[in-house]
Every structure is written in C-alpha cells, then in structure tokens.
Scaffold this motif. Structure first.
Motif, mmCIF file in Angstrom:
data_model
loop_
_atom_site.group_PDB
_atom_site.id
_atom_site.type_symbol
_atom_site.label_atom_id
_atom_site.label_comp_id
_atom_site.label_asym_id
_atom_site.label_seq_id
_atom_site.Cartn_x
_atom_site.Cartn_y
_atom_site.Cartn_z
ATOM 1 N N GLY A 158 0.826 -1.189 0.000
ATOM 2 C CA GLY A 158 0.000 0.000 0.000
ATOM 3 C C GLY A 158 0.867 1.248 0.000
ATOM 4 O O GLY A 158 2.097 1.188 -0.066
ATOM 5 N N ARG A 159 0.216 2.378 0.070
ATOM 6 C CA ARG A 159 0.933 3.649 0.109
ATOM 7 C C ARG A 159 1.227 4.009 1.555
ATOM 8 O O ARG A 159 0.306 4.228 2.348
ATOM 9 N N PRO A 160 2.501 4.086 1.923
ATOM 10 C CA PRO A 160 2.839 4.407 3.318
ATOM 11 C C PRO A 160 2.295 5.759 3.766
ATOM 12 O O PRO A 160 1.908 5.917 4.923
ATOM 13 N N ASP A 161 2.246 6.752 2.859
ATOM 14 C CA ASP A 161 1.729 8.058 3.252
ATOM 15 C C ASP A 161 0.250 7.981 3.598
ATOM 16 O O ASP A 161 -0.227 8.634 4.530
ATOM 17 N N SER A 162 -0.504 7.156 2.845
ATOM 18 C CA SER A 162 -1.929 6.983 3.112
ATOM 19 C C SER A 162 -2.161 6.178 4.383
ATOM 20 O O SER A 162 -3.022 6.519 5.211
ATOM 21 N N LYS A 163 -1.382 5.126 4.555
ATOM 22 C CA LYS A 163 -1.543 4.281 5.733
ATOM 23 C C LYS A 163 -1.173 5.031 7.010
ATOM 24 O O LYS A 163 -1.841 4.893 8.043
ATOM 25 N N ALA A 164 -0.130 5.856 6.929
ATOM 26 C CA ALA A 164 0.272 6.639 8.097
ATOM 27 C C ALA A 164 -0.832 7.610 8.504
ATOM 28 O O ALA A 164 -1.139 7.766 9.687
ATOM 29 N N ALA A 165 -1.446 8.240 7.509
ATOM 30 C CA ALA A 165 -2.537 9.174 7.807
ATOM 31 C C ALA A 165 -3.717 8.444 8.435
ATOM 32 O O ALA A 165 -4.338 8.939 9.388
ATOM 33 N N SER A 166 -4.048 7.269 7.926
ATOM 34 C CA SER A 166 -5.173 6.499 8.466
ATOM 35 C C SER A 166 -4.921 6.082 9.911
ATOM 36 O O SER A 166 -5.824 6.157 10.758
ATOM 37 N N MET A 167 -3.712 5.637 10.190
ATOM 38 C CA MET A 167 -3.392 5.207 11.549
ATOM 39 C C MET A 167 -3.449 6.382 12.525
ATOM 40 O O MET A 167 -3.918 6.238 13.662
ATOM 41 N N MET A 168 -2.996 7.544 12.089
ATOM 42 C CA MET A 168 -3.057 8.709 12.960
ATOM 43 C C MET A 168 -4.503 9.152 13.171
ATOM 44 O O MET A 168 -4.869 9.609 14.257
ATOM 45 N N LYS A 169 -5.326 8.996 12.151
ATOM 46 C CA LYS A 169 -6.733 9.370 12.272
ATOM 47 C C LYS A 169 -7.437 8.466 13.279
ATOM 48 O O LYS A 169 -8.264 8.922 14.073
ATOM 49 N N GLU A 170 -7.115 7.177 13.245
ATOM 50 C CA GLU A 170 -7.725 6.235 14.176
ATOM 51 C C GLU A 170 -7.387 6.573 15.626
ATOM 52 O O GLU A 170 -8.165 6.278 16.529
ATOM 53 N N ARG A 171 -6.256 7.199 15.820
ATOM 54 C CA ARG A 171 -5.813 7.525 17.175
ATOM 55 C C ARG A 171 -6.017 8.999 17.525
ATOM 56 O O ARG A 171 -5.405 9.514 18.454
ATOM 57 N N PHE A 172 -6.862 9.658 16.744
ATOM 58 C CA PHE A 172 -7.236 11.047 17.011
ATOM 59 C C PHE A 172 -6.025 11.972 16.991
ATOM 60 O O PHE A 172 -5.946 12.922 17.766
ATOM 61 N N LEU A 173 -5.100 11.730 16.109
ATOM 62 C CA LEU A 173 -3.895 12.559 16.023
ATOM 63 C C LEU A 173 -3.983 13.602 14.922
ATOM 64 O O LEU A 173 -3.013 14.341 14.700
ATOM 65 N N TRP A 174 -5.111 13.646 14.207
ATOM 66 C CA TRP A 174 -5.299 14.707 13.220
ATOM 67 C C TRP A 174 -5.630 15.997 13.967
ATOM 68 O O TRP A 174 -6.342 15.984 14.978
ATOM 69 N N LEU A 175 -5.150 17.101 13.457
ATOM 70 C CA LEU A 175 -5.383 18.386 14.096
ATOM 71 C C LEU A 175 -6.663 19.041 13.573
ATOM 72 O O LEU A 175 -7.060 18.829 12.427
ATOM 73 N N ASN A 176 -7.266 19.851 14.441
ATOM 74 C CA ASN A 176 -8.430 20.687 14.081
ATOM 75 C C ASN A 176 -9.632 19.891 13.607
ATOM 76 O O ASN A 176 -10.378 20.341 12.732
ATOM 77 N N ARG A 177 -9.822 18.698 14.169
ATOM 78 C CA ARG A 177 -11.020 17.927 13.833
ATOM 79 C C ARG A 177 -12.230 18.412 14.634
ATOM 80 O O ARG A 177 -13.367 18.167 14.244
ATOM 81 N N ASP A 178 -11.991 19.066 15.752
ATOM 82 C CA ASP A 178 -13.094 19.506 16.605
ATOM 83 C C ASP A 178 -13.694 20.829 16.136
ATOM 84 O O ASP A 178 -14.665 21.308 16.702
ATOM 85 N N LYS A 179 -13.107 21.428 15.118
ATOM 86 C CA LYS A 179 -13.621 22.678 14.575
ATOM 87 C C LYS A 179 -13.103 22.834 13.152
ATOM 88 O O LYS A 179 -12.082 22.273 12.780
ATOM 89 N N ARG A 180 -13.861 23.568 12.353
ATOM 90 C CA ARG A 180 -13.407 23.896 11.003
ATOM 91 C C ARG A 180 -13.013 25.362 11.016
ATOM 92 O O ARG A 180 -13.823 26.230 11.312
#
Length: 633
Positions: A158-180
């Motif tokens: 798979g694409r490591p850049d895509s997989k890394a983003a998915s794993m971080m999303k699962e662990r709530f590591l994306w920024l600014n998800r609580d507001k736009r």
C-alpha cells in the motif's frame, strides 16, 4: 428574496456548567494570548489541550458579554458555526495520549470559526504542535516503508503516506477535527511545504483527500448553505488560469475517469460552496500543488495564504462543456507566496543574474572544493569578509587521529562485505544498534548519540544507503548578508526533514591545544555544546503503537575537542545561532574509529522551504552569543 445570513453559534458543549449558550457576534476575535497559561508540557497533546482550553475560556468570556447575534461582517467576522444534533464528545479536543487502541475516527466538526490574534506565545505553541504532529506523520511513514521492505516482496504494497494518515486518524492525532477553521490555521505559516496531500488533511489545512474544494455541506450549515474553506490549485482542470496573486479557478465535476471534461458542471457541492463564500465575503485558503522532483515524492504542496473570491460565472470551457469559473484574488498584507519563492530559487540556481543582477560577490567561495557551488551575496553593505578565509571542505583532525583506533571500536579494515549495498544483518547495521540511521532516500530517521557510516574497510559501493554524509555537500547553499543577523546561510533547494546539509568544518584541537589557544580569550567552537534536545522525540511512535519502545543506543565518551574556525572554515560557520533552530547536529564516524573525534554533521530538523535562513543552536543563550561567540558575524 432575501438570503438567510449565516449565524455564529457557540459549540453545543458548555465550557463550564454555568457557561451561557449565547451566540457570539461575528466580529468577535478569539484571543489565545493568555499570560497565565502554564508552561508547555512535554507531552504533545497536553500542550495542545492547554491552548485549546484557553480558546474555550476566551470563547466563554465572549458569551457573557453579548446577548444577540449580529450580521456577518464579511471582512473580520467569525463565521458559520453549526449546531450538532448528536451527543457531544465529552472531550471535544480529542488528542488522547493514554487510550491508544484504534477507535472510530472522529468526524469533522461542522462548527466554523475564525481564529485571530493568537499572540506571539500562542503562535509559538501552535507551531510547536504542528511541528510535532508532522514529525509523527513523517516518522510513521518512514517506519512503514522500512517495515514493508522487510516483508515478502511478493505481497501487494500500500501507500505508506496513506496508511500513516489512516493510523493517525484512528488515534485522534489529526489536528483541528473539533472545529473547522476559516482563514489561517494557527501554527501553519504561508510558504510551508508538504510532500503528501494527505498530510494537508492531518494538519487540518484541507480536509478533502481528492476533491480540490473543501467545504461545509449545506445540511450541516446553520443557514442551510454550503461554505468553502480551502482550495487546491494543481492544474487538474484545463481551464484553470493561475497568474499568482490572481487565479481563475475552475469548479469541480463533469470529468471522466481519464480526467477529461465530459459533461457540464452543476452549481452544487463545492461549486455552490464557492459561490456562497463569494456572496458572504468569506476567504479561502489556497494550496498549490505542482511537480517538483525530490528524494521523497514527485510533487509538493505549498500553502500560499488567503484569497478572496471576487467573481464567478458560467462559461464554455476548452472541451466545449460548461464549467463554473471563480476569480480568486490574494488578500494584501501577507508574506510572499511560497510558490513565488520556489520559482525564484529555481532561477537562482540556473541563471542568478537574470533575477538578481547585483549583489553577488562570488558564485563559489569553496573554489570547487564542494560538490555544489556556494554563493556569496551581499546587497546590504560592502562587507566581503567570507572571502578572507581559506575554505576547508572537511574538518582537519590532529595528526594520528584518523589512523588511531585506541579510543574507538576496532579497526576500519574489519568493515562489511556487502558488495551490493548494506542490508539486514550487516555488521554496520549492528554497529548502529541494529538499525541503519538513514532511510532509502538518505534522510536521517532519528537522532542518536553516534552514527557509524560505512568506511574505507567496507566493500559496499558508494551508493550504499549507509554512506550519506561522506559524499559531501549536495544542496545549493548561499551565504548572504542580513541586517538582522549579519552573515547567514540559506538553501536554494527544498530541504526535507532529516536531509543532510553539510559538515561543520574547522581545525579540530585537543583539549590541551584548546587550553593554550584560549589563554587570551575563547573564540573556539565546542561540538559538545551544540544543542538538539528539542528534537530528542524525533522518531518516537509511542502515540501510535501502545507497545512501542524507543531504541536504546550505547553511550559514547564525551566529545572533548574544540574547533578553531579563525582561519580555515566552511559554509556552516556562517549559520546563525537560534534557540528555535531548524538545523540539528548529528555526530558521525566514517573515515576513522576514534570515538573522541567524531565529525559534526548538520541535518534539516524540519521541512525547510528554499530561501529560508538556516539556524543552529550553539548551546548558549542569546546574551552569550554576542559578541564573544559571534564566530562569523
């Protein structure tokens, strides 16, 4: 027929039990500059929560002062929140560090806010959060690449850049998800460079993984109308016309699988959101994507700041089908666009006099001693000091050091036998604690006390992944004169985080020699003082993997030599001091085994755009730096 103006409504979850739920007027400014805030916690997400709590407190204070909702101010207003119908998350700023089991990814909030006037300290804290999150993303991406290389080559990768983003999303590591956020993203600066589109999603800069227009859908908007927040300009539509500060942006839709316009576009989705943002005077963030060959990817994305949509119309495109067009104009008062700087730097490498006809003193102060020429530029005064020193490409060690093995770990003759390049199980891998220090692109994976590169006794070819710093300077550097810092250094290329820059070069002195030379004043450079503690968490994936254990490396004896750069030096000696540096020091051995005299190698600590001044933490305070240790300035 009158249009229902978007309203600003507070978040559904109260700040405290007594917080009133009264709407904020659109002209409100959220001030993050709270002087009573506690110092930064070393934990990434604790420090983010500190800032977020300040945001919520300021938000509550505004609620207490106003009782009604005013009309949207198209120039300064905070905009379009959305009432949540589902039960609120008990912790809306969700960046947990304890619960690491994959959970249902957090949905994007429908609350739209504009954040302004965060203050210098607030911006510094946000910048630190962004920096650490990008560090996790890049470390995880590289980790996945290396893991796949150890697995069965027959498996579909798979694409490591895509997989890394998915794993971080699962662990709530994306920024600014609580507001736009409408407008600028705190911690993200104009000119910031990203190598993967999904990294834009992780940062909260652009929330769509494929679509060029990011917007809040009408069903979740307070007035039932979609609102656009950001666009990506990457040449995906033939009718786009990018003129820099003015963009004729083509709406989306109507293309076939080959990217050809096959039918008329419709005024819906992102197209309608762009039109509504124009109507209400709501600015959009613009990210430009274009091909740029580098060691990490074939494309880069550059954040170019805020634009306002000033016009829209329906037109017949080049394909003969109807398309929506939007005229975007850049808002004044912002720093120069990153794409303009990239183009300027590219021209400097090939035809510098065409864009800067005056100011050049030399086009190579190294006199061809480096693999790449080192420019010398001064359009401030008549100072030509760098020409008065002899250029030294590699550090000169005391006699006998290079052949000595009394303080080292064996003889260079006992190198590896990897004729096709070093791999798993190699003796050089063992020397480095069981893993190589660099990825397959030659970028430093994480800091360690010492890196053992392959040396003269190894049979591997020059292309071996464990031969990086010994190849010398690869990027185009420029020494320039600055009113603020005196002499400084900048790179004309993009430097990816972990990229090797150059060696810090001078004449190495033993402790005894240094004591003699400092009797009349100490102007020596001490490698042991270089500070890179700020980057000690580089490569730490404990936020992603519950059982992650940071590799441990054997300690080395203290680096007990000094460096004299008073007569012989290289380009690195002109790098300015900063406690907030973007360059780190990594000690390396490759041509000898004496642990007391490693080479001082400099690496990019983060993604550094072209023409950005390089800075290094010399391990002294700002007061100490001037003038006693101002080696070159």
């Amino acid at each position: 027929m009158t249009s229902h103006i978007p309203m600003v409504i507070p978040k559904p979850e109260p700040v405290t039990d007594s917080s009133p739920q009264t709407p904020i007027p659109p002209s409100s400014v959220f001030n993050f500059n709270n002087t009573t805030q506690s110092p930064l916690d070393p934990n990434l997400y604790t420090e983010f929560n500190n800032v977020a709590e300040t945001f919520r407190s300021a938000f509550a204070q505004r609620l207490k002062r106003h009782e009604d909702v005013t009309v949207l101010d198209s120039l300064t207003g905070a905009i379009v929140p959305v009432p949540e119908e589902q039960d609120p998350d008990p912790d809306p700023v969700s960046y947990p560090s304890q619960s690491l089991k994959p959970r249902k990814p957090q949905e994007r909030s429908s609350e739209l806010v504009r954040i302004t006037d965060v203050g210098p300290e607030g911006e510094r804290q946000f910048r630190e959060v962004v920096r650490k999150t990008r560090m996790i993303y890049d470390s995880l991406r590289i980790f996945l690449i290396l893991e796949e290389s150890r697995e069965d080559l027959g498996r579909r990768r798979g694409r490591p850049d895509s997989k890394a983003a998915s794993m971080m999303k699962e662990r709530f590591l994306w920024l600014n998800r609580d507001k736009r956020i409408v407008g600028s993203i705190p911690g993200v600066q104009v000119g910031d460079i990203f190598f993967f589109r999904l990294e834009l999603c992780v940062m909260g800069l652009h929330g769509q993984t494929q679509a060029g227009i990011d917007y809040l859908i009408g069903s979740r908007s307070s007035n039932g109308e979609p609102i656009a927040t950001s666009v990506i300009v990457s040449g995906g539509y033939e009718d786009d016309d990018d003129q820099g500060d003015v963009i004729i942006y083509t709406g989306h839709g109507g293309q076939d699988k080959l990217g050809r316009q096959a039918e008329h576009q419709k005024l819906e989705g992102g197209n309608l959101a762009m039109e509504r943002s124009m109507y209400y005077g709501i600015e959009v963030r613009v990210v430009r994507g274009f091909k740029y060959e580098n060691s990490v990817s074939s494309k880069v994305y550059v954040y170019d700041g805020l634009f306002r949509i000033v016009d829209s119309w329906f037109d017949v495109g080049k394909s003969g089908f109807g398309v929506f067009k939007f005229r975007l104009e850049r808002i004044g008062g912002q720093v120069e666009m990153g794409t303009s700087v990239l183009k300027f730097a590219k021209t400097l490498k090939t035809n510098p006099l065409s864009v800067r006809p005056s100011g050049y003193i030399s086009f190579d102060i190294s006199n061809r001693k480096e693999n790449s020429p080192v420019y010398l530029f001064n359009d401030v005064d008549d100072d030509q000091e760098p020409l008065y020193y002899e250029y030294l490409a590699t550090t000169s060690f005391p006699r006998g050091i290079l052949s000595s093995s009394s303080s080292g770990g064996g003889d260079n003759a006992s190198g590896c036998g990897c004729v096709n390049g070093c791999g798993s199980g190699c003796i050089c891998e063992t020397k480095n604690g069981g893993e190589f220090a660099y990825d397959y692109n030659g970028n430093l994976i994480r800091m360690r006390p010492l890196v053992h590169e392959c040396g003269p006794g190894c049979k591997c070819p020059p292309t071996c992944r464990n031969r990086v710093t010994q190849k010398g300077l690869r990027s185009r550097l420029e020494v320039f004169r600055s009113v603020e810092t005196g002499w400084g250094v900048r790179c004309l290329d993009i430097l990816h985080a972990g990229a090797f820059i150059c060696e810090y070069v001078g004449v190495a002195l033993t402790r005894e020699q240094a004591n003699i030379l400092t009797m009349n004043g100490d102007t020596l450079v001490y490698p042991a003082r270089f500070c890179s503690d700020r980057w000690k968490d580089w490569g730490d994936l404990s936020q992603v993997f519950p059982d992650y254990e940071r590799p441990s490396y054997p300690q080395i004896p203290p680096v007990d030599y000094a460096m004299d750069v008073s007569k012989l030096r290289n380009v690195a000696c002109y790098i300015s001091h900063s406690n907030d540096s973007n360059v780190i020091v990594q000690l390396v051995l490759h041509d000898h085994n004496n642990l007391m005299f490693p080479r001082v190698m400099l690496f990019a600590a983060e993604n550094i755009p072209p023409m950005t001044e390089l800075s290094l933490d010399y391990g002294v305070s700002d007061d100490e730096w001037s003038p006693k240790l101002a080696i070159c300035n």
